[in-house]
Scaffold this motif. Structure first.
Motif, PDB file in Angstrom:
ATOM      1  N   ILE A  39      34.951  39.068-162.414  1.00 16.32           N
ATOM      2  CA  ILE A  39      35.644  39.531-161.196  1.00 16.32           C
ATOM      3  C   ILE A  39      35.012  40.854-160.727  1.00 16.32           C
ATOM      4  N   ILE A  40      35.297  41.237-159.493  1.00 11.08           N
ATOM      5  CA  ILE A  40      34.681  42.470-158.984  1.00 11.08           C
ATOM      6  C   ILE A  40      35.262  43.720-159.646  1.00 11.08           C
ATOM      7  N   GLY A  41      36.463  43.617-160.191  1.00 12.18           N
ATOM      8  CA  GLY A  41      37.049  44.762-160.886  1.00 12.18           C
ATOM      9  C   GLY A  41      37.725  45.733-159.933  1.00 12.18           C
ATOM     10  N   LEU A  63      33.470  33.902-149.935  1.00 10.12           N
ATOM     11  CA  LEU A  63      32.695  32.804-150.540  1.00 10.12           C
ATOM     12  C   LEU A  63      32.630  33.070-152.044  1.00 10.12           C
ATOM     13  N   GLY A  64      33.258  32.192-152.831  1.00  5.89           N
ATOM     14  CA  GLY A  64      33.265  32.374-154.287  1.00  5.89           C
ATOM     15  C   GLY A  64      34.419  33.251-154.715  1.00  5.89           C
ATOM     16  N   SER A  65      35.639  32.690-154.685  1.00  5.66           N
ATOM     17  CA  SER A  65      36.852  33.501-154.864  1.00  5.66           C
ATOM     18  C   SER A  65      37.409  33.477-156.277  1.00  5.66           C
ATOM     19  N   TYR A  69      41.169  37.301-157.706  1.00  2.21           N
ATOM     20  CA  TYR A  69      41.310  38.757-157.880  1.00  2.21           C
ATOM     21  C   TYR A  69      40.791  39.505-156.647  1.00  2.21           C
ATOM     22  N   SER A  70      39.555  39.192-156.225  1.00  3.08           N
ATOM     23  CA  SER A  70      39.043  39.863-155.018  1.00  3.08           C
ATOM     24  C   SER A  70      39.909  39.498-153.817  1.00  3.08           C
ATOM     25  N   THR A  71      40.380  38.265-153.774  1.00  8.19           N
ATOM     26  CA  THR A  71      41.256  37.820-152.674  1.00  8.19           C
ATOM     27  C   THR A  71      42.490  38.710-152.571  1.00  8.19           C
ATOM     28  N   VAL A  90      36.681  28.207-153.457  1.00  4.72           N
ATOM     29  CA  VAL A  90      36.025  28.006-154.734  1.00  4.72           C
ATOM     30  C   VAL A  90      35.890  26.498-154.926  1.00  4.72           C
ATOM     31  N   TRP A  91      34.890  26.084-155.713  1.00  2.00           N
ATOM     32  CA  TRP A  91      34.685  24.627-155.836  1.00  2.00           C
ATOM     33  C   TRP A  91      35.428  24.030-157.010  1.00  2.00           C
ATOM     34  N   ASP A  92      36.237  24.839-157.696  1.00  6.85           N
ATOM     35  CA  ASP A  92      36.921  24.397-158.898  1.00  6.85           C
ATOM     36  C   ASP A  92      38.437  24.354-158.631  1.00  6.85           C
ATOM     37  N   GLY A 117      35.962  23.608-152.517  1.00  8.52           N
ATOM     38  CA  GLY A 117      34.707  22.997-152.076  1.00  8.52           C
ATOM     39  C   GLY A 117      33.571  23.983-152.141  1.00  8.52           C
ATOM     40  N   GLU A 118      32.415  23.511-151.730  1.00  9.69           N
ATOM     41  CA  GLU A 118      31.235  24.379-151.711  1.00  9.69           C
ATOM     42  C   GLU A 118      31.418  25.415-150.596  1.00  9.69           C
ATOM     43  N   ALA A 119      31.151  26.674-150.911  1.00  6.72           N
ATOM     44  CA  ALA A 119      31.550  27.764-150.012  1.00  6.72           C
ATOM     45  C   ALA A 119      30.769  27.790-148.694  1.00  6.72           C
ATOM     46  N   ILE A 120      29.466  27.524-148.754  1.00  6.43           N
ATOM     47  CA  ILE A 120      28.684  27.606-147.498  1.00  6.43           C
ATOM     48  C   ILE A 120      29.101  26.467-146.560  1.00  6.43           C
ATOM     49  N   ASN A 135      30.856  37.885-149.965  1.00  6.69           N
ATOM     50  CA  ASN A 135      30.048  36.837-150.586  1.00  6.69           C
ATOM     51  C   ASN A 135      29.846  37.116-152.077  1.00  6.69           C
ATOM     52  N   ASP A 136      30.289  36.163-152.920  1.00  5.61           N
ATOM     53  CA  ASP A 136      30.177  36.328-154.378  1.00  5.61           C
ATOM     54  C   ASP A 136      29.863  34.976-155.031  1.00  5.61           C
ATOM     55  N   ILE A 137      29.062  34.152-154.335  1.00  7.00           N
ATOM     56  CA  ILE A 137      28.717  32.824-154.893  1.00  7.00           C
ATOM     57  C   ILE A 137      27.491  32.936-155.793  1.00  7.00           C
ATOM     58  N   GLU A 138      26.974  31.784-156.219  1.00  8.37           N
ATOM     59  CA  GLU A 138      25.770  31.784-157.047  1.00  8.37           C
ATOM     60  C   GLU A 138      24.631  32.452-156.276  1.00  8.37           C
ATOM     61  N   LYS A 139      23.924  33.303-156.986  1.00  5.73           N
ATOM     62  CA  LYS A 139      23.004  34.232-156.307  1.00  5.73           C
ATOM     63  C   LYS A 139      21.787  33.531-155.687  1.00  5.73           C
TER      64      LYS A 139
HETATM   65  C1  LIG Z   1      31.702  35.705-159.588  1.00  7.39           C
HETATM   66  S1  LIG Z   1      33.028  34.582-159.540  1.00  7.39           S
HETATM   67  C2  LIG Z   1      34.082  35.206-158.311  1.00  7.39           C
HETATM   68  C3  LIG Z   1      35.058  36.202-158.602  1.00  7.39           C
HETATM   69  C4  LIG Z   1      35.882  36.684-157.435  1.00  7.39           C
HETATM   70  N1  LIG Z   1      35.084  36.960-156.230  1.00  7.39           N
HETATM   71  C5  LIG Z   1      36.545  37.953-157.895  1.00  7.39           C
HETATM   72  O1  LIG Z   1      35.873  38.991-157.845  1.00  7.39           O
HETATM   73  O2  LIG Z   1      37.685  37.872-158.314  1.00  7.39           O
HETATM   74  C6  LIG Z   1      32.365  33.319-158.497  1.00  7.39           C
HETATM   75  C7  LIG Z   1      33.239  32.091-158.402  1.00  7.39           C
HETATM   76  O3  LIG Z   1      32.781  31.289-157.340  1.00  7.39           O
HETATM   77  C8  LIG Z   1      32.399  30.003-157.801  1.00  7.39           C
HETATM   78  N2  LIG Z   1      31.223  29.622-157.017  1.00  7.39           N
HETATM   79  C9  LIG Z   1      29.924  30.000-157.197  1.00  7.39           C
HETATM   80  N3  LIG Z   1      29.134  29.485-156.254  1.00  7.39           N
HETATM   81  C10 LIG Z   1      29.942  28.734-155.445  1.00  7.39           C
HETATM   82  C11 LIG Z   1      29.713  27.964-154.282  1.00  7.39           C
HETATM   83  N4  LIG Z   1      28.497  27.833-153.766  1.00  7.39           N
HETATM   84  N5  LIG Z   1      30.765  27.360-153.715  1.00  7.39           N
HETATM   85  C12 LIG Z   1      32.015  27.471-154.226  1.00  7.39           C
HETATM   86  N6  LIG Z   1      32.298  28.209-155.325  1.00  7.39           N
HETATM   87  C13 LIG Z   1      31.275  28.834-155.930  1.00  7.39           C
HETATM   88  C14 LIG Z   1      32.124  30.169-159.283  1.00  7.39           C
HETATM   89  O4  LIG Z   1      32.301  28.962-159.960  1.00  7.39           O
HETATM   90  C15 LIG Z   1      33.177  31.226-159.653  1.00  7.39           C
HETATM   91  O5  LIG Z   1      34.426  30.685-159.879  1.00  7.39           O
END
Ligand SMILES: C[S@@+](CC[C@H](N)C(=O)[O-])C[C@H]1O[C@@H](n2cnc3c(N)ncnc32)[C@H](O)[C@@H]1O
Length: 215
Positions: A39-41, A63-65, A69-71, A90-92, A117-120, A135-139
């Motif tokens: 999480i971002i902390g 993107l990537g929630s 926590y960040s939300t 989030v996709w999970d 779903g997929e964030a983009i 934005n906090d998805i896969e880099k």
């Molecule tokens: C780094 S964590 C996010 C934490 C959150 N932003 C926070 O600070 O509380 C990223 C999350 O986004 C999901 N994620 C990564 N890439 C994604 C994508 N392209 N689409 C949807 N979810 C994604 C990951 O599985 C993970 O649950």
């Protein structure tokens, strides 16, 4: 500056100066530290909250929630700004459900909209425009996401992107994995665009804060 002052000691100092969080957010922080969930902390979260208050954001897209926590920081700002929407993506499914429980307990039922779903893709289907995008998805997906974000943010809006340091790997020229290359490529895109004023803020793993100055 005293060159014995380490990066970590500065981060600890910053953490001491973040205001108290509601109990539910502390529970979320404890969960992250026990499970090593990224999480971002509180320091970065509080800074995101401050920016959202400063620009009076009422329409925020994340993107990537994760589990929210960040939300929670953005929802707090939007609520205090008079109400609006924060998109949690989030996709999970399990993480989305977990977020819903925390965020409802925090009183943000009417503020947060959940997407699994997929964030983009989700942003492409919900184009805003937004006051603030986080934005906090896969880099490795940062360059592609940046191109979509550019089309979905308002003039005067703010983009915040996490993990500009990648635990220091970014400053080692020999590291060329997909995450590092993703961050480097996105930074090139933003620096080559005349549409933004941006800075990297050395909080935790590095936050890019970019202000949209023209369309
Ligand atoms: C780094 S964590 C996010 C934490 C959150 N932003 C926070 O600070 O509380 C990223 C999350 O986004 C999901 N994620 C990564 N890439 C994604 C994508 N392209 N689409 C949807 N979810 C994604 C990951 O599985 C993970 O649950």
């Amino acid at each position: 500056m005293n060159n014995k002052l380490s990066f970590q000691s500065i981060q600890n100092y910053l953490q001491q100066h973040v205001d108290e969080r509601p109990r539910e957010m502390q529970i979320m922080e404890d969960y992250a530290s026990k499970r090593k969930f990224p999480i971002i902390g509180p320091v970065a979260g509080s800074y995101c909250y401050q920016i959202a208050r400063m620009i009076r954001a009422t329409n925020v897209f994340e993107l990537g929630s994760g589990y929210g926590y960040s939300t929670a920081w953005f929802a707090r700002a939007v609520k205090e700004n008079g109400g609006g929407t924060v998109h949690h993506v989030v996709w999970d499914t399990d993480l989305s459900n977990k977020a819903k429980i925390h965020l409802e307990r925090l009183g943000y039922k009417d503020i947060v909209k959940y997407h699994v779903g997929e964030a983009i893709d989700t942003l492409e289907n919900n184009r805003g425009p937004y006051d603030l995008i986080f934005n906090d998805i896969e880099k490795d997906s940062y360059p592609l996401s940046f191109q979509v974000i550019e089309q979905c943010i308002k003039l005067g809006g703010v983009l915040i992107v996490d993990n500009m340091f990648l635990n220091g790997r970014i400053i080692n020229d020999e590291v060329q994995d997909a995450s590092v290359e993703g961050v480097r490529e996105m930074l090139k895109l933003i620096h080559n665009s005349h549409k933004w004023i941006s800075s990297i803020v050395p909080i935790r793993d590095g936050l890019l804060v970019a202000y949209r100055i023209c369309s």
